[in-house]
Design a protein around this motif. Sequence first.
Motif, PDB file in Angstrom:
ATOM      1  N   PHE A  25     -43.613  16.010  -4.151  1.00 25.03           N
ATOM      2  CA  PHE A  25     -42.253  16.380  -3.740  1.00 25.03           C
ATOM      3  C   PHE A  25     -41.809  15.414  -2.655  1.00 25.03           C
ATOM      4  CE2 PHE A  25     -43.979  20.234  -5.527  1.00 25.03           C
ATOM      5  CZ  PHE A  25     -42.910  20.830  -6.172  1.00 25.03           C
TER       6      PHE A  25
ATOM      7  N   GLU B  93     -40.641  24.398  -0.051  1.00 24.35           N
ATOM      8  CA  GLU B  93     -39.325  23.754  -0.085  1.00 24.35           C
ATOM      9  C   GLU B  93     -38.340  24.322   0.936  1.00 24.35           C
ATOM     10  OE1 GLU B  93     -36.915  24.376  -3.645  1.00 24.35           O
ATOM     11  OE2 GLU B  93     -35.770  22.557  -3.207  1.00 24.35           O
ATOM     12  N   THR B  94     -38.131  25.630   0.895  1.00 25.31           N
ATOM     13  CA  THR B  94     -37.087  26.218   1.741  1.00 25.31           C
ATOM     14  C   THR B  94     -37.397  26.012   3.221  1.00 25.31           C
ATOM     15  OG1 THR B  94     -36.833  27.915   0.042  1.00 25.31           O
ATOM     16  CG2 THR B  94     -35.689  28.280   2.118  1.00 25.31           C
TER      17      THR B  94
ATOM     18  N   LEU C 194     -36.943  22.348   4.319  1.00 26.65           N
ATOM     19  CA  LEU C 194     -35.534  21.964   4.393  1.00 26.65           C
ATOM     20  C   LEU C 194     -34.815  22.643   5.560  1.00 26.65           C
ATOM     21  CD1 LEU C 194     -34.514  21.893   0.624  1.00 26.65           C
ATOM     22  CD2 LEU C 194     -34.698  19.934   2.178  1.00 26.65           C
ATOM     23  N   SER C 195     -35.100  23.916   5.783  1.00 32.06           N
ATOM     24  CA  SER C 195     -34.454  24.614   6.903  1.00 32.06           C
ATOM     25  C   SER C 195     -34.737  23.885   8.212  1.00 32.06           C
ATOM     26  CB  SER C 195     -34.964  26.055   7.015  1.00 32.06           C
ATOM     27  OG  SER C 195     -34.527  26.841   5.941  1.00 32.06           O
ATOM     28  N   VAL C 196     -35.995  23.592   8.436  1.00 32.00           N
ATOM     29  CA  VAL C 196     -36.386  22.984   9.710  1.00 32.00           C
ATOM     30  C   VAL C 196     -35.783  21.589   9.854  1.00 32.00           C
ATOM     31  CG1 VAL C 196     -38.338  22.101  11.030  1.00 32.00           C
ATOM     32  CG2 VAL C 196     -38.502  24.339   9.896  1.00 32.00           C
TER      33      VAL C 196
ATOM     34  N   ASN D  43     -33.332  20.052   8.062  1.00 28.64           N
ATOM     35  CA  ASN D  43     -31.872  19.948   7.997  1.00 28.64           C
ATOM     36  C   ASN D  43     -31.230  20.349   9.317  1.00 28.64           C
ATOM     37  OD1 ASN D  43     -30.764  18.885   5.570  1.00 28.64           O
ATOM     38  ND2 ASN D  43     -31.459  20.696   4.456  1.00 28.64           N
ATOM     39  N   HIS D  44     -31.754  21.383   9.934  1.00 27.19           N
ATOM     40  CA  HIS D  44     -31.181  21.788  11.219  1.00 27.19           C
ATOM     41  C   HIS D  44     -31.507  20.786  12.317  1.00 27.19           C
ATOM     42  CE1 HIS D  44     -31.233  23.753  15.180  1.00 27.19           C
ATOM     43  NE2 HIS D  44     -30.097  24.245  14.768  1.00 27.19           N
TER      44      HIS D  44
ATOM     45  N   THR E 275     -25.316  20.360   9.302  1.00 26.11           N
ATOM     46  CA  THR E 275     -26.499  20.194   8.456  1.00 26.11           C
ATOM     47  C   THR E 275     -26.419  18.790   7.877  1.00 26.11           C
ATOM     48  OG1 THR E 275     -27.792  21.160   6.642  1.00 26.11           O
ATOM     49  CG2 THR E 275     -25.394  21.163   6.379  1.00 26.11           C
TER      50      THR E 275
ATOM     51  N   SER F 138     -27.798  17.712   4.813  1.00 24.98           N
ATOM     52  CA  SER F 138     -27.956  17.678   3.350  1.00 24.98           C
ATOM     53  C   SER F 138     -29.198  16.949   2.871  1.00 24.98           C
ATOM     54  CB  SER F 138     -26.694  17.168   2.663  1.00 24.98           C
ATOM     55  OG  SER F 138     -26.233  15.950   3.168  1.00 24.98           O
ATOM     56  N   LEU F 139     -30.301  17.144   3.592  1.00 23.83           N
ATOM     57  CA  LEU F 139     -31.581  16.700   3.040  1.00 23.83           C
ATOM     58  C   LEU F 139     -31.931  17.575   1.838  1.00 23.83           C
ATOM     59  CD1 LEU F 139     -33.570  16.311   6.380  1.00 23.83           C
ATOM     60  CD2 LEU F 139     -32.664  14.462   4.953  1.00 23.83           C
ATOM     61  N   VAL F 140     -32.527  16.966   0.820  1.00 19.49           N
ATOM     62  CA  VAL F 140     -32.991  17.712  -0.352  1.00 19.49           C
ATOM     63  C   VAL F 140     -34.496  17.486  -0.529  1.00 19.49           C
ATOM     64  CG1 VAL F 140     -30.746  17.691  -1.497  1.00 19.49           C
ATOM     65  CG2 VAL F 140     -32.346  15.804  -1.903  1.00 19.49           C
TER      66      VAL F 140
ATOM     67  N   LEU G  96     -38.914  17.490  -6.716  1.00 20.35           N
ATOM     68  CA  LEU G  96     -40.093  17.084  -7.475  1.00 20.35           C
ATOM     69  C   LEU G  96     -39.812  15.691  -8.024  1.00 20.35           C
ATOM     70  CD1 LEU G  96     -42.851  17.980  -8.798  1.00 20.35           C
ATOM     71  CD2 LEU G  96     -41.488  18.625 -10.805  1.00 20.35           C
TER      72      LEU G  96
ATOM     73  N   LYS H  98     -25.405  13.908  -9.023  1.00 29.46           N
ATOM     74  CA  LYS H  98     -26.515  14.148  -8.098  1.00 29.46           C
ATOM     75  C   LYS H  98     -27.710  13.281  -8.473  1.00 29.46           C
ATOM     76  CE  LYS H  98     -25.351  18.923  -6.947  1.00 29.46           C
ATOM     77  NZ  LYS H  98     -25.820  20.326  -6.915  1.00 29.46           N
TER      78      LYS H  98
END
Lengths: 433, 433
Positions: free
Chosen positions: A34, A125-126, A129-131, A133-134, A316, A318-320, A323, A346
């Motif tokens: 990933f 993943e979540t 991304l939360s950490v 992106n913020h 934010t 917009s980091l993604v 896979l 995308k």
Amino acid sequence: MNEQGGSALLTDHYELTMLQAALHSGAADRPSVFEMFARRLPEGRRYGVVAGTGRFLDLLERFRFRTEELDFLSDNGVVDDTTLRWLSEYRFSGNVWGYGEGEAYFPGSPILVVEGTFAEGVILETLALSVYNHDSAIASAASRMVVAAGGRPLIEMGSRRTHEAAAVASARAAYLAGFATSSNLEAGRSYGVPTGGTAAHAFTLLHDSERHAFSAQLESLGKRTTLLVDTYDVERAVRTAVELAGSELGAVRIDSGDLGATAGRVRAQLDALGAGETRIVVTGDLDEHSIQALAVAPVDGYGVGTSLVTGSGAPTVSLVYKLVARARGTEPGLPLEPVAKRSVGKPSRGGRKWALRRLDDKGLAVAEEVFPYEPQEAVGTRPVLRPLVEAGEVVGAESVHDARDRHRAVVAELPEQALRMSRGDAALPTVFH
Amino acid sequence: MNEQGGSALLTDHYELTMLQAALHSGAADRPSVFEMFARRLPEGRRYGVVAGTGRFLDLLERFRFRTEELDFLSDNGVVDDTTLRWLSEYRFSGNVWGYGEGEAYFPGSPILVVEGTFAEGVILETLALSVYNHDSAIASAASRMVVAAGGRPLIEMGSRRTHEAAAVASARAAYLAGFATSSNLEAGRSYGVPTGGTAAHAFTLLHDSERHAFSAQLESLGKRTTLLVDTYDVERAVRTAVELAGSELGAVRIDSGDLGATAGRVRAQLDALGAGETRIVVTGDLDEHSIQALAVAPVDGYGVGTSLVTGSGAPTVSLVYKLVARARGTEPGLPLEPVAKRSVGKPSRGGRKWALRRLDDKGLAVAEEVFPYEPQEAVGTRPVLRPLVEAGEVVGAESVHDARDRHRAVVAELPEQALRMSRGDAALPTVFH
């Protein structure tokens, strides 16, 4: 996070239903990669700042499904018993590489690379991304403010304008990007961010007069304190302040009005009163643009709140987390095949990636180079990925002070146009080999 | 919040230095009133939504300075020993009134009124503002999306775009404003928010073909699941989906491209394939405006992420917490005198306030009425303040489900112009008596 410090349910429901279906199909154990990256920078920004690495590694170590998490998932029928058993034994056992915290990033920079089975990578993943992106949004905005302040100290004071836990992370991100101090006490306790603060208008209003309030503050906090001088009339307040504290008065703070013009008048008044060493701190809806505009004003420090904790227009980044490669089975030795969706608008590049920053002969960065193989380190390049986790063990933990040092060095290496406040394109091209 | 669930250091440094200086001057124990209000709504918004009440009351009960907090304050010289002793015994013993959670607010609405000594009220400022500014920003944006969706269900899925703890609060705020479900599992565990989710593109890419992926998902999660159909080619994916699941297929999700046009084609294809009951869920950078624009498309549900957790352009709502009245001493029976600063451009109205919503004879709200005294309840008015804390005891705890019910009733009472998506002024005038 729940009260016991677990982080495993800070996760989207679909990560666990995907896990269940992949356990069913047998694909859950396929070796996978990933990648976290940004397709673009926030509009008009010339570079981004990676932040969150240290917090992510802490949370990863606490990413465990214990009885309370499993009971919730079971009671609510989120996943089946096979999946619950798998989760109860979950420990991330793979490898993670990442950009050093405080590093600059550009569109397509492989900021985080997670290597493991599909199952163990997908459920992170979540949280990841939360950490990121913020924290990266806050650090990216903070870095521009630090550039705009041109060496004058910045005070982070935005806690009241963001979620109470995001406030702590924001103080940390601002500090690593070069802010001098924060108002947030928990950021001091958790991360060693220096904290500071003196008084608000309420303190003046509480007392029978401004003079009473200033006297009380000076007696209790000492003459090096900062007195807030705009509750009633700035000129009168400055006169009272110097009368009471003399030339030793540490600073005055102005929180309203035309900050530049007021600072000019207050500087002249302080100098005339013999308080030439007393500093002037300004606060009140500052952002990187108003900070830059105050460069010519006699200001000794800036307090920044709302615009910092809201990422100055980009809350934010917009980091993604995608896979990018997986084996076609679970037998050892199968090659990792690149994968990428073809959804409209995308674009993703499949395949495991490595990255270097290319520098010119003066040591200035000229390009972000991304490779589908591990490149040779060569003169004129600098590696940007570093090992963070090896076989499940965190090996890349650093303090926020390390990240702050890195960020200072990285900004010094950026070309001049990266540091302009005007809207522009990414300061470095990303070259995909 | 730290790992043990304490909240007392989620506080600005200056709250505690003010406390120290007020303990020194003797004014710390003066009976005082603090008020939380917004000077204005976010630009273009017609109403705001109060949220955070339930979380604030929880955090207030855990606002204690224990050994670990006191040690930090002592080791870092934040405050003196007298103040540390005071903090070690701190329990809020005053009264709090607040707008019910889910209530609408307007400029000047006294959303929270805190009555106690200066000392015990001032140190709650940062925490109260953090909670309410964040949660109200999310709920205010969410409420508009619910209006725009016109009865179609909304799924909150923004966890990955905001701080991991803010994500939980965001899911809660969206639910109380009328969202149907959230992706955030911790919001399910902590607050009983219904959670949902099925699969991402990674699940399709993991398998050897889209057909393999869909089969695995249908076998494991059942035919009522939602299949994501835009990884490669939407038309082919829909054909495969119905081939495998038949007319019982629960839903398909479209995450890219022109969502309205694609939904139209997919609806026609599903109907032609005999899957007339299969729903269409769309996701991908939706906000209240794009949701409204999709009203004519055959869409059965919307997933909303980034715009929800960033407050759709207003990630904070600029609530402030001000000392509005205090006695001139600590002797019993002294009157509470209004106080207000006179800083340029930041008007405050001193004095303790009460509020009512005025309704017309059809039950529609026509004005927000704010009084400097406790008004008589009369026909055509509805009280908006309710007791939350009495003599330090929480008396106003409610579930998020109660707040959701209140919000639905409050929105039904707003005049039609309040519910327009276009930029406008506050839908109700605030009348100060």
